[in-house]
Design an enzyme around this catalytic site. Structure first.
Site, mmCIF file in Angstrom:
data_model
loop_
_atom_site.group_PDB
_atom_site.id
_atom_site.type_symbol
_atom_site.label_atom_id
_atom_site.label_comp_id
_atom_site.label_asym_id
_atom_site.label_seq_id
_atom_site.Cartn_x
_atom_site.Cartn_y
_atom_site.Cartn_z
ATOM 1 N N HIS A 18 -9.992 -17.087 -3.539
ATOM 2 C CA HIS A 18 -11.210 -17.599 -4.186
ATOM 3 C C HIS A 18 -12.217 -18.123 -3.164
ATOM 4 C CE1 HIS A 18 -8.588 -18.041 -8.013
ATOM 5 N NE2 HIS A 18 -9.152 -16.851 -7.945
ATOM 6 N N SER A 94 -10.788 -16.632 -11.128
ATOM 7 C CA SER A 94 -11.883 -15.795 -10.626
ATOM 8 C C SER A 94 -13.037 -15.619 -11.633
ATOM 9 C CB SER A 94 -11.362 -14.422 -10.161
ATOM 10 O OG SER A 94 -10.611 -13.799 -11.171
ATOM 11 N N GLU A 112 -8.929 -7.531 -18.722
ATOM 12 C CA GLU A 112 -7.662 -8.279 -18.816
ATOM 13 C C GLU A 112 -6.824 -7.636 -19.911
ATOM 14 O OE1 GLU A 112 -5.929 -10.822 -17.189
ATOM 15 O OE2 GLU A 112 -4.471 -10.393 -18.763
ATOM 16 N N ASP A 158 -7.089 -7.455 -8.429
ATOM 17 C CA ASP A 158 -6.165 -8.583 -8.242
ATOM 18 C C ASP A 158 -4.987 -8.490 -9.211
ATOM 19 O OD1 ASP A 158 -5.124 -11.030 -7.484
ATOM 20 O OD2 ASP A 158 -6.507 -12.195 -8.713
HETATM 21 N N1 SAM Z 1 -7.966 -12.644 -10.936
HETATM 22 C C1 SAM Z 1 -7.379 -13.880 -11.476
HETATM 23 C C2 SAM Z 1 -7.858 -15.044 -10.639
HETATM 24 O O1 SAM Z 1 -8.103 -14.848 -9.437
HETATM 25 O O2 SAM Z 1 -8.006 -16.129 -11.189
HETATM 26 C C3 SAM Z 1 -5.886 -13.857 -11.475
HETATM 27 C C4 SAM Z 1 -5.295 -12.636 -12.052
HETATM 28 S S1 SAM Z 1 -3.571 -12.588 -12.144
HETATM 29 C C5 SAM Z 1 -3.075 -12.381 -10.491
HETATM 30 C C6 SAM Z 1 -3.331 -10.977 -12.795
HETATM 31 C C7 SAM Z 1 -3.801 -10.814 -14.235
HETATM 32 O O3 SAM Z 1 -3.758 -9.422 -14.540
HETATM 33 C C8 SAM Z 1 -2.935 -11.494 -15.285
HETATM 34 O O4 SAM Z 1 -3.736 -12.299 -16.097
HETATM 35 C C9 SAM Z 1 -2.334 -10.339 -16.102
HETATM 36 O O5 SAM Z 1 -2.218 -10.642 -17.482
HETATM 37 C C10 SAM Z 1 -3.357 -9.254 -15.889
HETATM 38 N N2 SAM Z 1 -2.871 -7.860 -15.986
HETATM 39 C C11 SAM Z 1 -1.631 -7.373 -15.702
HETATM 40 N N3 SAM Z 1 -1.639 -6.036 -15.770
HETATM 41 C C12 SAM Z 1 -2.915 -5.663 -16.084
HETATM 42 C C13 SAM Z 1 -3.553 -4.409 -16.251
HETATM 43 N N4 SAM Z 1 -2.881 -3.253 -16.110
HETATM 44 N N5 SAM Z 1 -4.873 -4.387 -16.526
HETATM 45 C C14 SAM Z 1 -5.574 -5.547 -16.659
HETATM 46 N N6 SAM Z 1 -5.015 -6.773 -16.506
HETATM 47 C C15 SAM Z 1 -3.701 -6.832 -16.228
#
Ligand code: SAM
Length: 278
Positions: A18, A94, A112, A158
Site C-alpha cells: 500500500h 487497496s 472481487e 493482488d
Molecule cells: N487488494 C486487497 C488490498 O490490498 O487491500 C487485498 C486483496 S486479498 C490479497 C485477495 C482478494 O481476492 C480476497 O478478497 C479474495 O476474496 C479475492 N479473490 C480471490 N480469488 C479471486 C478471483 N479469482 N477474482 C477476484 N477476486 C478474488
C-alpha cells in the site's frame, strides 16, 4: 475460496504494497489528464483490527511513529483518516487507498469474487460515482477492462495465492496487458516463499520486453521456503523516478518491519529486456 484478507490486513506485506501503491497514485496525479485504476482482487475495503493479529508486525509498528515516516505520509494519511480518534482500530485496504487519490476526472474499477467481501465493497462504495464494482473472477473478467479508455493508469493484481496456478494466471494477465495496453502501469503482488514460482513469474515478465522490475521486501531470511518471508511487487512501466525513490525509502521500512534483528532486506531485480530461455 477460503481466503479472507481480514486475517492479514495491515501486516508487513500490506504496508509495503500500500505504501508503494500510494506512491504510484501520487505520481499519476502529477498530470491533469485522467487516469484509471483497476484493482483485480479488491477485498472488502476496510478491516477492523483486533489483537492478536498480523497487523501487530505491520502497521502497528509504524503507527506510533507515523510523523517520522515522511516518505510514506500520503499512505499513512489514509490510515489516519480511518483512525481519527488516535487509536489504531481500522485498516483501509487497496480500494479505500485508491479512492483517496482519485480526482474528479479519474476513475477506478474494482473486481472481487468472494460474496461477503463484495457485499462489504457495495456498502463502502455506495453512491460513489467514479468507482465501478464487479462481482467477478478477475482471471477471466479483467481483460474486458484493459485498456481503459483513458489510456493512462495502473492495474493492481493482488491475488490470495491460495490456488496453485495463481502465479501463472498473473503472468497470463500481464501477457494480455503487454499486448493490449503496453503503456499501462502494472503492479503484481506476490508472496516470497518458494523461489521457483517467483522465478517463473520473473521469466514471464522478462519475456514481455517492457520496462519492468521486481522489488522484494523480506522480513525473515529467505532460506526457509515453507513460511512467508516477505513479499514482492512486479512493477511494469513504473512512473518516472519511482524506483529511485523506492531504493531510498524501502530499506528503513524493511528494518522496521524485520521479524528478527537484521533480517529486514530489500532487493531489486531488473526484469526489463531480453528473452530468457524457458
Ligand atoms: N487488494 C486487497 C488490498 O490490498 O487491500 C487485498 C486483496 S486479498 C490479497 C485477495 C482478494 O481476492 C480476497 O478478497 C479474495 O476474496 C479475492 N479473490 C480471490 N480469488 C479471486 C478471483 N479469482 N477474482 C477476484 N477476486 C478474488
Amino acid at each position: 475460496m477460503n481466503y479472507r484478507h481480514s486475517y492479514h490486513a495491515g501486516n508487513g506485506a500490506d504496508v509495503f504494497k500500500h505504501a508503494v501503491l500510494a506512491l504510484v497514485l501520487v505520481a499519476l496525479r502529477k498530470k491533469d489528464t485522467p487516469f484509471c485504476v483497476i484493482d483485480s482482487h479488491a477485498g472488502g475495503g476496510v478491516y477492523a483490527l483486533k489483537a492478536p493479529g498480523e497487523f501487530q508486525q505491520g502497521i502497528a509498528l509504524l503507527w506510533p511513529e507515523r510523523a517520522r515516516w515522511r516518505a510514506f505520509a500520503d499512505y499513512l494519511g489514509v490510515v489516519e483518516k480511518y483512525n481519527r480518534q488516535g487509536a489504531l482500530k481500522f485498516y483501509p485496504g487497496s480500494p479505500l487507498i485508491i479512492r483517496e487519490f482519485l480526482r474528479a476526472q479519474d476513475r477506478a474499477v474494482l473486481l472481487e469474487l468472494h460474496p461477503e467481501e463484495y457485499a462489504a465493497l457495495q456498502v463502502n462504495f455506495d453512491g460513489v460515482k467514479n468507482i465501478a464494482l464487479h462481482h467477478a473472477d478477475a482471471w477471466s473478467a479483467l481483460r474486458a477492462f484493459v485498456p481503459p479508455r483513458e489510456n493512462r493508469g495502473v492495474v493492481l493484481i493482488d491475488p490470495p495465492y491460495e490456488r496453485a496456478d495463481e502465479f501463472e494466471q498473473a503472468a497470463l494477465l500481464l501477457k494480455y496487458g503487454a499486448k493490449h495496453w503496453r503503456n499501462g502501469v502494472y503492479m503484481v503482488w506476490y508472496p516470497v516463499k518458494q523461489r521457483r514460482a517467483i522465478e517463473r513469474l520473473h521469466r514471464a515478465v522478462r519475456n514481455l520486453k517492457l520496462a519492468a522490475h521486481a522489488v522484494e521486501l523480506t522480513t525473515l531470511p529467505t532460506d526457509v521456503e515453507t513460511r512467508l518471508n516477505g513479499s514482492g511487487l512486479v512493477l511494469i512501466n513504473a512512473p518516472w523516478k519511482l524506483l529511485d525513490t523506492l531504493r531510498e525509502v524501502l530499506p528503513p521500512l524493511a528494518e522496521r518491519l524485520a521479524a528478527q534483528p537484521g533480517s529486514g532486506k530489500v532487493s531489486f531485480v531488473d526484469l526489463t529486456g531480453a528473452v530468457q530461455a524457458a
